[in-house]
Design an enzyme around this catalytic site. Sequence first.
Site, PDB file in Angstrom:
ATOM      1  CG  HIS A  99      -2.235   0.694   0.977  1.00 38.25           C
ATOM      2  ND1 HIS A  99      -2.164   1.786   0.185  1.00 38.25           N
ATOM      3  CD2 HIS A  99      -3.527   0.655   1.516  1.00 38.25           C
ATOM      4  CE1 HIS A  99      -3.509   2.304   0.203  1.00 38.25           C
ATOM      5  NE2 HIS A  99      -4.215   1.481   0.992  1.00 38.25           N
TER       6      HIS A  99
ATOM      7  CG  ASP B 244     -11.296 -11.502 -19.157  1.00 37.47           C
ATOM      8  OD1 ASP B 244     -10.780 -12.650 -18.966  1.00 37.47           O
ATOM      9  OD2 ASP B 244     -11.906 -11.452 -20.061  1.00 37.47           O
TER      10      ASP B 244
END
Length: 439
Positions: free
Chosen positions: A160, A386
């Site tokens: 992060h 995807d």
Amino acid sequence: MSSSVHVKEAILITPSDQTPSTILPLSSLDSQLFLRFTIEYLLVYKPVPGLKKPGLIERIKSALGQALVLYYPLAGRVRSRSDGSGLEVFCGSQGALFIEAEVLDRTLFEEFEKAPRFGTSWRKFLSVYVADVLKGAPPVVVQLTWLSDDGATLCVGINHCLIDGIGSGMFLNSFAELARGECGLTGLKPMPVWDRHLMSPNPMVRARANLLSHPEFNRVPDLCGFTSRFIQEDLEPTQIIFTRRKLNELRKLAVSTSWLTESLCTMFEVLSAHVWRSWARALNLPSNQILKMLFSINIRNRVKPSVPSFYYGNAFVLGCAQTSVRDLTEKGLGYATELVKRAKERVDDEHVREVIESVSSNQVCPDSVGVLIVSQWSWLGLDKVDFGMGNPTCVAPVCTDKYCIFSPVPNQLDAIKVNVAIPSCAVDQYLNHVRNPYT
């Protein structure tokens, strides 16, 4: 039923082309103490008839190497600066970790039809847990795990300190687009922007750090052993889906109990307020305990000049709604929604500069007493990632804990799944309140 993961391969993937060898300073916002952890995404894919697994694996590994050319700091290693002033990333093409694994005794339906039994039940799908992001671990870990029915999970852990939610969504969608072979590096858009100096103090314009106007950093009395309770008690994961119809009903309820109109309150404001109230009502806290709800606010268009759209570093500050247990639970959904809305409205360029000054000079950190942290993943594009197996059928955090995650629901337009772990003794009350907003 317990199941175990068999790791078939674990390999470092380096950038597929030459990248700069350099040391890059991270920004003051990147360097905040509370961001020194790994964002962990779980994406679930249904079986694809005729899928050739070896070919897919090679495409994913190749795409990761290509993505790391553009996002080359994600192939480096994060460390503290020698003068202690913040963090930096040593860019030496050290690489990201890719893991292929399999779980031979579980199907997609068995594993993901409902919330995990324990907060760490899905930890096996991201086998490498980075406890300290400054100890030389790869900033990116990707694990593809095959299930017994040929369904799969793809989990990604990202440091992060290097990236925020919007940035990680950009990275994952670019990574997936490369894996599908729809473009090469030269045709990939958006092109990521580094520019970390934008989120550090401007020596020419020094904002005065006024912590009194930033309740997210102020300490409140712990009147009920709040902090120890969430450490000592068993936390039980919960998942609740709010469809567009349910969200519209919540908004009408908020409007009917406040001065707000439907056009003046967002779905996030209403839903987060409802979850916050339900959580507070279930925990049976003292009526005078001060509670806070913290949530991230994208500042790319709230500062002057605005931050480039494709900046992938941490470009958010924490919004803070604060009130007493009595007022939160008794004054209705409209009141709580107003608190969230006002917290968002406080964030302008001056507010942001004060936060940057505060975190760079004082090393302040958000309080944990009476706090519910809400993170909105529902608009990061995670439901469209995807890699050649279609869109995911489920998007969730790898581990469900006391932090509340709003995740998208694939194939349900505008629906939001609320993921949060609740102390076991309060789960039934929480579910009752969150499912029945009119009670």
